[in-house]
Design an enzyme around this catalytic site. Structure first.
Site, PDB file in Angstrom:
ATOM      1  N   GLU A   1      41.384  26.132  63.555  1.00 18.58           N
ATOM      2  CA  GLU A   1      42.605  26.104  62.736  1.00 18.58           C
ATOM      3  C   GLU A   1      43.508  24.960  63.221  1.00 18.58           C
ATOM      4  OE1 GLU A   1      44.751  29.789  62.918  1.00 18.58           O
ATOM      5  OE2 GLU A   1      46.207  29.179  61.387  1.00 18.58           O
TER       6      GLU A   1
ATOM      7  N   ASP B   1      54.990  27.412  60.178  1.00 17.18           N
ATOM      8  CA  ASP B   1      55.679  28.686  60.345  1.00 17.18           C
ATOM      9  C   ASP B   1      56.703  28.756  61.474  1.00 17.18           C
ATOM     10  OD1 ASP B   1      53.632  29.015  58.538  1.00 17.18           O
ATOM     11  OD2 ASP B   1      52.893  30.881  59.384  1.00 17.18           O
TER      12      ASP B   1
HETATM   13  C1  2M8 Z   1      49.712  29.952  58.383  1.00 15.82           C
HETATM   14  O1  2M8 Z   1      50.639  30.788  57.727  1.00 15.82           O
HETATM   15  C2  2M8 Z   1      50.387  32.176  57.404  1.00 15.82           C
HETATM   16  C3  2M8 Z   1      51.535  32.639  56.519  1.00 15.82           C
HETATM   17  O2  2M8 Z   1      51.559  31.900  55.364  1.00 15.82           O
HETATM   18  C4  2M8 Z   1      50.317  33.111  58.577  1.00 15.82           C
HETATM   19  O3  2M8 Z   1      50.477  32.692  59.723  1.00 15.82           O
HETATM   20  O4  2M8 Z   1      50.093  34.308  58.337  1.00 15.82           O
HETATM   21  C5  2M8 Z   1      50.264  28.504  58.295  1.00 15.82           C
HETATM   22  O5  2M8 Z   1      49.586  27.657  59.168  1.00 15.82           O
HETATM   23  C6  2M8 Z   1      50.183  28.008  56.860  1.00 15.82           C
HETATM   24  O6  2M8 Z   1      50.582  26.668  56.785  1.00 15.82           O
HETATM   25  C7  2M8 Z   1      48.774  28.177  56.299  1.00 15.82           C
HETATM   26  O7  2M8 Z   1      48.776  27.851  54.932  1.00 15.82           O
HETATM   27  C8  2M8 Z   1      48.253  29.611  56.473  1.00 15.82           C
HETATM   28  C9  2M8 Z   1      46.773  29.752  56.116  1.00 15.82           C
HETATM   29  O8  2M8 Z   1      46.000  28.779  56.781  1.00 15.82           O
HETATM   30  O9  2M8 Z   1      48.408  30.038  57.837  1.00 15.82           O
END
Ligand code: 2M8
Length: 415
Positions: A386, A162
């Site tokens: 995470e 992101d």
């Molecule tokens: C993160 O992205 C989401 C948006 O898609 C967020 O921050 O709200 C990123 O690390 C992405 O790569 C990942 O798929 C998602 C869920 O783990 O979180």
């Protein structure tokens, strides 16, 4: 009685606890929906103890596929006020409420791995999924390639990294002054120092507004979207997926025209991301042609894409010996390195696994094994986070995280 829970038991428990019935959420609270590439990794974890559930994860993901072939990055199966932006903001047009962008296509590659664990159970499931996976691949070929054949991301959320420094140049060109008021939810779940800034979020939401206004019509968005970056994540994963689709089609005797040519085109595109002056695979703004000048953990996915590089191998050797908890998502020697802020420094276990798959497959077993053991130590010592601070190893972002648990079961914690 033995009260000690092994890491493998904890990892299984996390997958089971994050299972919402046919799909797995990344972690409760912060991410209450089904995410695309998270699910592909989750399938690998399930395959270690419940092969049927692994297939179900992938099948549920493809149940959200749009008519044009895109598989959305989030499927909003059940409403949850804890996440922003939700379905009402995105206005997705698929069969299930969803976002309007996709994510790096890991599913075909992970489906192949699940099938290889049990070909008897897997063959019918893989055959049934194949047309959907091929349609998604063709959607990438139609809408995401630059003139070299490199695969572009049209939103920082699409590449999944992101707030990576890779996007800083393209993000600076977005006018978000009229984005309006909105309430973030992520920073009420986790430390805001671990998350993207407001500057970034304004631009993320602005890009969603542009996409929604265009009805997520890809032809219109080619003209309208100010953000289009050819990127190593998209390029290496799409190339890898095409190679796996080709292998599956050959082994199962399924006709899938054009895949050989697609692999050649995608390979040329991925190679075009070599930034000679930087000495690494880099992201390139598709509108301006400017390099991001970023050595990220996606740069190390070259082997996963089937491309060897002696210079990247030297880099991985250096990173394995100089960074306490490799691979950092951004080079610690570069000025924008931020050891806790998400994709601007922290280490991500699943990205290590992808790099490790590629290293092992291309004959770099020593580096693959070193990376695996370091990832195992990181997870065993600091929990199923995470992501992690690459210098201290301390956990960051959400905890009890699905893809980190899956990485443990399928790769890092393997005996
Ligand atoms: C993160 O992205 C989401 C948006 O898609 C967020 O921050 O709200 C990123 O690390 C992405 O790569 C990942 O798929 C998602 C869920 O783990 O979180």
């Amino acid at each position: 009685m033995n009260y000690y829970t092994t890491p493998s038991e904890s990892a299984r428990n996390i997958l089971i606890a994050n299972d919402r019935g046919g799909y797995t959420i990344p972690t409760s609270g912060l991410y209450p929906y089904q995410w695309n590439w998270d699910s592909a990794v989750a399938a690998l974890g399930f395959a270690e103890f419940d092969i049927d559930r692994a297939w179900v994860e992938l099948e549920t993901l493809f149940s959200g596929q749009w008519a044009d072939g895109m598989v959305p990055h989030i499927l909003f199966h059940k409403p949850d006020p804890g996440y922003f932006p939700g379905p009402d903001v995105w206005g997705g047009t698929g069969p299930i409420a969803s976002s309007g962008v996709t994510q790096p296509p890991l599913a075909a590659t992970m489906a192949r791995r699940v099938w290889e664990k049990d070909r008897v159970v897997g063959e019918a499931r893989l055959r049934a999924l194949f047309p959907a996976m091929l349609a998604w691949h063709r959607w990438f070929m139609n809408w995401r390639l630059d003139e070299h054949g490199a695969v572009c991301t049209t939103h920082p959320w699409e590449a999944g990294r992101d707030n990576a420094p890779d996007w800083d140049g393209a993000m600076a060109g977005i006018d978000a002054s009229d984005v309006g008021e909105y309430q973030r939810r992520d920073t009420s779940h986790v430390n805001s120092a671990d998350r993207p800034t407001k500057y970034d979020y304004d631009r993320y939401i602005k890009l969603v507004q542009i996409g929604r206004e265009a009805g997520w019509d890809q032809a219109k968005l080619l003209e309208l979207n100010p953000f289009r970056v050819a990127d190593p994540t998209m390029s290496f994963t799409t190339l890898r997926a095409a190679r796996d689709l080709l292998t599956i089609s050959q082994e199962l005797g399924i006709a899938a025209e054009g895949l050989n040519a697609d692999v050649a085109r995608l390979e040329a595109g991925a190679r075009s991301l070599w930034n000679e002056a930087l000495g690494a695979f880099d992201a390139r703004d598709a509108h301006t042609g400017e390099w991001a000048e970023s050595v990220s953990n996606a740069s190390y996915l070259c082997w996963y894409g089937g491309i060897d590089s002696s210079q990247m191998l030297d880099r991985v050797k250096t990173v394995l010996t100089t960074v306490p908890h490799p691979i950092p998502s951004y080079d610690p020697n570069m000025p924008k390195f931020d050891e806790r802020r998400y994709w601007r420094g922290p280490t991500w276990a699943f990205m290590n696994m992808l790099a490790g798959f590629g290293l092992a497959e291309m004959g770099h077993g020593v580096e693959a094994e070193a990376l695996r053991l370091k990832t195992a130590r990181l997870i065993a010592g600091h929990g199923f986070a995470e992501y992690y601070d690459p210098i201290t190893g301390s956990p960051a972002g959400g905890n009890s995280f699905t893809w980190t648990a899956a990485v443990w079961l399928h790769w890092a914690g393997r005996n």
